[in-house]
Design an enzyme around this catalytic site. Sequence first.
Site, PDB file in Angstrom:
ATOM      1  N   GLU A   1      27.340  60.725  77.176  1.00 21.64           N
ATOM      2  CA  GLU A   1      26.770  60.659  78.524  1.00 21.64           C
ATOM      3  C   GLU A   1      26.236  62.017  78.938  1.00 21.64           C
ATOM      4  O   GLU A   1      25.203  62.130  79.595  1.00 21.64           O
ATOM      5  CB  GLU A   1      27.842  60.196  79.523  1.00 21.64           C
ATOM      6  CG  GLU A   1      27.315  59.899  80.919  1.00 21.64           C
ATOM      7  CD  GLU A   1      27.358  61.086  81.887  1.00 21.64           C
ATOM      8  OE1 GLU A   1      26.803  60.972  82.980  1.00 21.64           O
ATOM      9  OE2 GLU A   1      27.935  62.146  81.533  1.00 21.64           O
TER      10      GLU A   1
ATOM     11  N   ASP B   1      32.988  60.943  76.310  1.00 21.89           N
ATOM     12  CA  ASP B   1      32.757  62.351  75.996  1.00 21.89           C
ATOM     13  C   ASP B   1      32.985  63.241  77.214  1.00 21.89           C
ATOM     14  O   ASP B   1      33.049  62.755  78.347  1.00 21.89           O
ATOM     15  CB  ASP B   1      31.324  62.563  75.476  1.00 21.89           C
ATOM     16  CG  ASP B   1      30.262  62.149  76.487  1.00 21.89           C
ATOM     17  OD1 ASP B   1      30.415  61.075  77.097  1.00 21.89           O
ATOM     18  OD2 ASP B   1      29.285  62.898  76.685  1.00 21.89           O
TER      19      ASP B   1
HETATM   20 ZN   LIG Z   1      30.569  62.065  83.956  1.00 25.48          ZN
END
Ligand SMILES: [Zn+2]
Length: 493
Positions: A149, A82
Amino acid sequence: MAATTSALSGLEPRAFWEHFEKLTRIARPSRQEEPVIEYVKQWGAEHNLAVRQDDARNLVFEVTATEGRESAPKVVLQGHLDMVCERDPDSPNDPTEGRIALVVDGDWLTADGTTLGADDGVAIAAMMTLVEDPSVQHGPLQLLMTVAEEVGLEGANGLDGSLIDGTILINLDSEEDGKLTVGCAGSTDTWIRISRSREPLGDGAVALKVTASGGLGGHSGTNIHLGRSNAVKVLGRALREAYATVPFRLVSLDGGKSRNAIPRDAHAVCAIAADREADFRQALETATATIRDAFAKTDSGLNVGIEPAEATGDAWSETDTAALLDTVALVPTGPLAMSPDFDGLVETSTSLGEAITEGDTLTLHSLTRSSNDSALPEVIATLDAAARLAGGSLEVKHNYGGWRPNLESPALAAARTAYENQFGEPPVVTAVHAGLESAVIGDKVPGLDMLSFGPQIEFPHSPDERVSIPTGERFWRLLVGVLEELSKPGAAA
Ligand SMILES: [Zn+2]
């Protein structure tokens, strides 16, 4: 392959930048990674890579060793799929729709009006390039591609550790060229809650709003040792000192916006006997002068102001006000221990991030960080003691443990050797006082020997994000060198 007409043609290593460019055309906001998940799965199928996916949607690809390196330790390469999708409001480009316009500006690659996603597209591009490049010598590999993340390490938190059987993990999400990161802080949230009954304000009281503001704030981990003021603590101190001269009743105390940031603003409403208002203002002014002097060198913009407020509703009693302000005084904030391994690096810290008044209850929310898990219980005990002395309670939420530096690590030794072979000088070995996915993964897969590096990426998460092109090549060379070193026949298992 289609003819390259992109801004990136001519950049080396060519395959790496081509993979990077293709990733920029796929929307991959956090929690909406399906298109990029499908894309890398498809790519894995084309290369006959076995893949498994856990419930959190993280992917693990298996890559067989190059010939003669089958008995080397299995290495996990890890990065996140992401990206933060920010854009200038009037930009025609939009990463959430896979519209990123690449711009080469001298030695830098950036995106026109949006985030670039070099954080962490470089990791995924490097993994893909590696699999396709027959010249790279490596042992058995796992490619761990995590999701979400950028929203609190959600993917890593949901990782099914049983998918990982490698013994060394290389995280490819660092943003400083020339550095090998070998540690980071774990994190634990706490909430002190104190409830005391309140009574109507009654007649004869004036209400004043006292505000602490103007401090520098900053990241509650990486900036915690810089001596910056914490607005909640400053406000608490100013009020406590004023109270010693002119007791008053606290109506509310609120401040801070996030556990992750040092509070820059805090405000309290106080009810004061009308005939003591002037004395209260004087006492507060005296307290403020001392506090400003304490921060004269480290946070000189800090100030405490006072203005009239509306006197409505109820407030805590004078006695309870004193108890609440005592608790604010007791809650520690700042660095608590320095790293025994690295000069100037904090090992343990705690930051009071938020004060919230809700009904009868004052809540004080802190974030405690440490790379040394065994140091944590003492800090939690301190917060618990503060809560209990005030007749309140403490809620503890342990997020993940620390990644404690191991300077004797075989992976680090191999990376040092590879770095020196490639660049003719030693790397900077360091750790960070903030959270990284590696810490979370290390919690799920005990015993992993871990390391992190990456190219130079600046202003991540903003439309100014950029990656240094020459360090992209250095990143690639280092990765190849480390994998070769770790898989050398006879290398430490
Ligand atoms: Zn990162």
